[in-house]
Design an enzyme around this catalytic site. Structure first.
Site, PDB file in Angstrom:
ATOM      1  CG  ASP A  34       0.395  -0.305  -4.931  1.00 35.05           C
ATOM      2  OD1 ASP A  34       1.213  -0.086  -4.023  1.00 35.05           O
ATOM      3  OD2 ASP A  34      -0.696  -0.858  -4.732  1.00 35.05           O
ATOM      4  CG  ASP A  35       4.385  -1.060  -3.083  1.00 32.69           C
ATOM      5  OD1 ASP A  35       3.758  -0.160  -2.511  1.00 32.69           O
ATOM      6  OD2 ASP A  35       4.363  -2.247  -2.698  1.00 32.69           O
ATOM      7  CB  CYS A  74      -1.649   1.101  -0.059  1.00 29.54           C
ATOM      8  SG  CYS A  74      -0.419   0.049  -0.837  1.00 29.54           S
ATOM      9  NE  ARG A  78      -3.110   3.100  -3.143  1.00 30.43           N
ATOM     10  CZ  ARG A  78      -2.833   2.875  -4.434  1.00 30.43           C
ATOM     11  NH1 ARG A  78      -3.692   3.262  -5.359  1.00 30.43           N
ATOM     12  NH2 ARG A  78      -1.716   2.284  -4.792  1.00 30.43           N
ATOM     13  CE  LYS A 131      -3.694  -0.833  -3.385  1.00 32.38           C
ATOM     14  NZ  LYS A 131      -2.347  -1.196  -2.930  1.00 32.38           N
ATOM     15  CG  HIS A 133      -5.953  -0.196  -0.380  1.00 28.88           C
ATOM     16  ND1 HIS A 133      -4.649  -0.621  -0.289  1.00 28.88           N
ATOM     17  CD2 HIS A 133      -6.605  -0.831   0.632  1.00 28.88           C
ATOM     18  CE1 HIS A 133      -4.507  -1.466   0.710  1.00 28.88           C
ATOM     19  NE2 HIS A 133      -5.689  -1.613   1.293  1.00 28.88           N
ATOM     20  CB  SER A 156      -3.103  -4.596  -1.661  1.00 31.45           C
ATOM     21  OG  SER A 156      -2.778  -3.289  -1.272  1.00 31.45           O
ATOM     22  CG  HIS A 231       1.356  -4.041  -3.822  1.00 32.46           C
ATOM     23  ND1 HIS A 231       1.203  -5.358  -3.422  1.00 32.46           N
ATOM     24  CD2 HIS A 231       1.170  -3.289  -2.701  1.00 32.46           C
ATOM     25  CE1 HIS A 231       0.939  -5.395  -2.128  1.00 32.46           C
ATOM     26  NE2 HIS A 231       0.920  -4.147  -1.660  1.00 32.46           N
ATOM     27  CG  ASP A 283       1.197   3.532  -3.346  1.00 32.44           C
ATOM     28  OD1 ASP A 283       2.313   3.292  -3.841  1.00 32.44           O
ATOM     29  OD2 ASP A 283       0.462   2.643  -2.868  1.00 32.44           O
ATOM     30  CG  ASN A 284       3.920   3.097  -0.787  1.00 33.96           C
ATOM     31  OD1 ASN A 284       2.719   2.916  -0.598  1.00 33.96           O
ATOM     32  ND2 ASN A 284       4.703   2.139  -1.269  1.00 33.96           N
ATOM     33  CE  LYS A 304       3.834  -1.179   1.065  1.00 30.32           C
ATOM     34  NZ  LYS A 304       3.134  -2.117   0.170  1.00 30.32           N
TER      35      LYS A 304
END
Length: 466
Positions: A34-35, A74, A78, A131, A133, A156, A231, A283-284, A304
């Site tokens: 994540d991130d 996010c 996903r 996670k 989301h 998140s 994240h 994810d990003n 992001k």
């Protein structure tokens, strides 16, 4: 022309296309961060964050240099991974709310066929850790969308902030577990609230290793391990405190690297390495506004929330000993939506034929049998298409800064154009030199828009109201 002994050796070790296509159905493991930024791993050039397990994974498998996500934030990203479709097709994107929140009434529609549902229908055991989301209400949770088991947080780790937490960024930059009332679920039951984020990476890993140990030797399995980190707010276990030269952020990445090592060791020690394909990505891009507590996109522009390369191009590793040739660097295009299509085909199935699918089959590139069939990429921010790539060229119709920065949204007609293989940092506009390229990209975008049908927006409805 003579062929070197090394080339002959590598050719003999690489599986042929027919051998790889006929391989037994593999277990599928997707590890999703994540991130995480393009420049955050040692094998992608980070000078101070040590990632020996991911570096080994890259050496034993493939490292892709032009791999994309379906969105730069996010929830929609996903959704793209789980459905093989751009999130505008499922209603899981919005320019108003961006992602799902604890007061959101929506989630992944029942009409979508998730990767877990597709693989379970093909006889796979399915488990998710981490996670989600894609909706926290019962119809939207993983166990209602193809996963036999689930252990993780539904949204998140910075959500559900309590009134007792400091205002503004202080709760994020100097966090405490009790500031965020995020629930930890097993199945649909809350087992801890607030989730103790200091140990969550380790506990996710424990759960993933347990799943592998319990399912080796039985039906093929699909494991989706979606880390909450990096994240913000950042947390790491005591054993990783102060281990990195990069400070807290580096500690967090090095714990994720340790997690990957444990997962791969469980696969190796279980004797199922040659039966298991593992994919690693995020994810990003990095949340740059958090400074030293955010990552880096390396030579890529922005992060992001943006449709610049730093927001949507990610590290990607693929590992399958005996099938994916070791030590490869793939410079072709790929995307998380392609993992949907490719995994279903590897499992002996066929992707759904009753809907638009935006993924392609990456097996030729994975097996060293040919190039990736992907030659284009569409860059959405919310429900708006901001940019499109065709071959090496990327046209920006709209540009805007990443989330958290002063907006400077600007529409461009003609679009600004970059040659990403000459200029991955998107610095030199070549639109004046290539009007024909711009026309081709406009035609690509127009054809795509003809396939997009209106659907209910899942991010903008709230519990108890419109």
């Amino acid at each position: 022309m003579s062929v070197s002994p090394m080339v002959l050796l590598l050719s003999s070790l690489a599986p042929t296309a027919s051998q790889a296509q006929d391989a037994p159905r593999p277990n599928v493991v997707i590890i999703f961060c994540d991130d995480l930024g393009y420049g955050d791993l040692g094998c992608y050039g980070n000078p101070t964050i040590a990632t020996p397990n991911l570096d080994r994974m890259a050496a034993e498998g493939q490292r892709w240099t032009q791999f994309y996500v379906g969105a730069s934030v996010c929830t929609p990203s996903r959704a793209a991974l789980m459905t093989g479709r751009l999130p505008v097709r499922s209603g899981l994107c919005s320019g108003e709310r961006r992602v799902l929140f604890p007061d959101s009434a929506g989630g992944i529609p029942a009409s979508e066929i998730t990767l877990a549902e597709a693989l379970r229908d093909l006889g796979y055991d399915t488990g998710m850790v981490g996670k989600w989301h894609l909706g926290h209400l019962p119809p939207y949770l993983p166990t209602s969308n193809g996963f036999d088991s689930y252990f993780g947080i539904p949204y998140s780790n910075d959500m559900d902030r309590l009134p007792s937490a400091p205002e503004g960024r202080a709760a994020i930059t100097k966090p405490r577990v009790e500031y965020f009332n995020v629930p930890l679920l097993r199945g649909t039951e809350v087992v801890e609230r607030p989730a103790d984020q200091r140990t969550i990476t380790r506990r996710y890993t424990d759960e993933a290793v347990r799943f592998i140990d319990e399912h080796k030797g039985g039906n093929p399995f699909f494991l989706y391990l979606a880390h909450s980190m990096p994240h913000v707010p950042l947390f790491r276990s005591d054993e990783y405190e102060g281990v990195s030269r990069r400070g807290l952020y580096g500690d967090v990445i090095e714990e994720i690297d340790g997690s990957v090592g444990r997962v791969l060791d469980a696969i190796r020690e279980g004797g199922i390495s040659e039966e298991t394909v593992v994919f690693f990505t995020s994810d990003n891009g990095p949340w740059l506004v958090f400074g030293r507590q955010g990552g880096t996109a390396g030579l890529l522009r922005n992060g992001k929330g943006s449709t610049w390369e730093g927001g949507m191009r990610e590290p990607f590793l693929a590992w399958w000993p005996g099938t994916i040739p070791a030590g490869g660097m793939v410079r072709d295009l790929g995307a998380t939506m392609d993992l949907y299509v490719t995994s279903i085909l590897l499992a002996g199935g066929t992707p759904p034929g009753d809907r638009a699918i935006d993924g392609v089959d990456l097996r030729p590139a994975f097996f060293g049998a040919g190039p990736s069939p992907r030659d284009s990429m569409l860059y959405y921010r919310g429900t708006e298409l901001y940019a499109a790539r065709l071959g090496p060229y990327k046209a920006h119709f709209i540009t805007e800064e990443a989330y958290g920065r002063d907006t400077n949204r600007e529409a461009h007609d003609p679009p600004v154009l970059y040659h990403l293989e000459h200029d991955p940092s998107e610095r030199f506009d070549v639109s004046a030199e290539h009007p024909g390229v711009i026309a081709d990209i406009r035609a690509l975008v127009d054809a795509h828009r003809e396939t997009v049908e209106p659907v209910p927006n899942q991010l903008e409805t709230r519990i108890g109201g419109e």
